[in-house]
Design a protein around this motif. Structure first.
Motif, PDB file in Angstrom:
ATOM      1  N   ALA A  40      -1.768  10.032 -11.586  1.00 34.75           N
ATOM      2  CA  ALA A  40      -1.039   9.279 -12.584  1.00 34.75           C
ATOM      3  C   ALA A  40      -1.696   7.952 -12.601  1.00 34.75           C
ATOM      4  N   ASP A  41      -1.475   7.306 -13.661  1.00 37.30           N
ATOM      5  CA  ASP A  41      -1.803   5.716 -13.890  1.00 37.30           C
ATOM      6  C   ASP A  41      -1.354   4.859 -12.462  1.00 37.30           C
ATOM      7  N   PHE A  64       7.792  12.137  -9.235  1.00 33.04           N
ATOM      8  CA  PHE A  64       6.586  11.502 -10.006  1.00 33.04           C
ATOM      9  C   PHE A  64       5.531  11.181  -8.970  1.00 33.04           C
ATOM     10  N   LEU A  65       5.998  10.486  -8.208  1.00 32.89           N
ATOM     11  CA  LEU A  65       5.094   9.994  -6.989  1.00 32.89           C
ATOM     12  C   LEU A  65       4.399  11.039  -5.985  1.00 32.89           C
ATOM     13  N   ARG A 102       2.489   4.259 -11.222  1.00 31.65           N
ATOM     14  CA  ARG A 102       2.929   4.625  -9.618  1.00 31.65           C
ATOM     15  C   ARG A 102       3.699   3.402  -9.254  1.00 31.65           C
ATOM     16  N   ASP A 103       3.150   2.237  -9.189  1.00 27.90           N
ATOM     17  CA  ASP A 103       3.524   1.068  -8.955  1.00 27.90           C
ATOM     18  C   ASP A 103       4.985   0.689  -9.345  1.00 27.90           C
ATOM     19  N   GLN A 104       4.910   0.833 -10.585  1.00 25.08           N
ATOM     20  CA  GLN A 104       6.543   0.880 -11.116  1.00 25.08           C
ATOM     21  C   GLN A 104       7.532   2.042 -10.853  1.00 25.08           C
ATOM     22  N   ALA A 105       7.099   3.127 -10.461  1.00 26.55           N
ATOM     23  CA  ALA A 105       7.882   3.898 -10.011  1.00 26.55           C
ATOM     24  C   ALA A 105       8.486   3.657  -8.806  1.00 26.55           C
TER      25      ALA A 105
END
Length: 288
Positions: free
Chosen positions: A155-156, A148-149, A160-163
């Motif tokens: 992406a939002d 994802f990163l 991205r910070d949560q991921a």
């Protein structure tokens, strides 16, 4: 999630590319939000598939050449249903019913995975990883957070910070190994699955335990090693294959030419009696 009908109406007006991005962002937001106290959402399998399936492997679209618009509509339904199962999993966690929670998270993961198969949007990696995180499938979660990163840079930022934070947490339960392999182009496989060709661009994630590493390249002797991985570890290993040794075959010198000895013929019969007999005959004839 109370404005879902409005979101669905907006989806129907979006173009194909925008639709895929929007539905993934909606899924990521749902997976990221905590579940409120209260009654769980209904277990309606029809949310996950136009044919009423539950998003499992048996509900794969029969036609691999399905048109893009239909695929995106099906993916939107799958993600919406996955969100509902995800929230219900949170509901059962709060009520200390881990078995029920696990079942809902697995159904959510199946729905998200099927949606990804349909549209291939990398933003769906986030809800997939979120479900795997809940199921404590740390290796899959780490790989999908990482994808994802790396594959969804637009992406939002909040997702991205949560991921990134969840990826660091997942790394505590797995190991990372950076492999440096020579020669360039050598094939690298772990546990029978090809990882890539040297040089490998990134570290690989592995579950704790022993893993079989195999390295092969044309013109080099293959190498098989055992990688011991501990949870939370990071390691670097270097391997260099040995060239196949050249085989020199000693050719014996040719044998010397064969000398043929002349064969002595036996002597023929003597002609002396004939000569003498002839002379006697001539003499007698002369006397006569």
């Amino acid at each position: 999630m109370g404005n879902r009908p409005a979101i669905a109406e907006r989806f129907s007006r979006l173009g194909a590319a925008t639709l895929a991005i929007a539905l993934c962002a909606a899924a990521g937001s749902a997976a990221a939000q905590p579940t409120r106290d209260g009654e769980p959402p209904p277990d309606d399998g029809s949310l996950l598939n136009p044919d009423g399936g539950d998003g499992g492997p048996d509900d794969a679209p029969p036609d691999p050449g399905i048109d893009p618009e239909t695929a995106k509509l099906m993916a939107k339904k799958l993600i919406s249903g996955g969100d509902e199962f995800f929230k219900k999993g949170d509901y059962y966690v709060k009520r200390k019913k881990p078995k029920d929670a696990q079942e809902r998270y697995e159904r959510a993961l199946a729905a998200y995975s099927k949606a990804f198969e349909l549209v291939g949007n990398p933003q769906i990696y986030f809800p997939m990883a979120s479900a795997e995180d809940k199921l404590e499938r740390w290796l899959d979660a780490a790989n999908h957070y990482h994808r994802f990163l790396s594959d969804a840079p637009d992406a939002d930022p909040g997702l991205r910070d949560q991921a990134a934070g969840r990826l660091e947490n997942a790394k505590l339960h797995i190991g990372m190994i950076t492999l440096t392999v020579q020669p360039e182009g050598a094939a690298v496989a772990v546990d029978g699955n090809q990882v890539g060709l040297a040089p490998l661009p990134e570290a690989i994630f592995l579950a704790p335990g022993d893993h079989a590493l195999a390295i092969t390249a044309d013109g080099y002797q293959p190498s098989e090693q055992t990688l011991a991985v501990e949870a939370g570890s990071e390691a670097e290993r270097t391997f260099e294959l040995e060239p196949v040794p050249a085989v020199i075959v000693d050719t014996p010198p040719p044998p010397p030419p064969r000398v043929v000895e002349p064969v002595a013929l036996p002597p023929g019969p003597s002609k002396l009696p004939l000569i003498l007999g002839g002379g006697v005959a001539v003499g007698l004839a002369g006397g006569a």
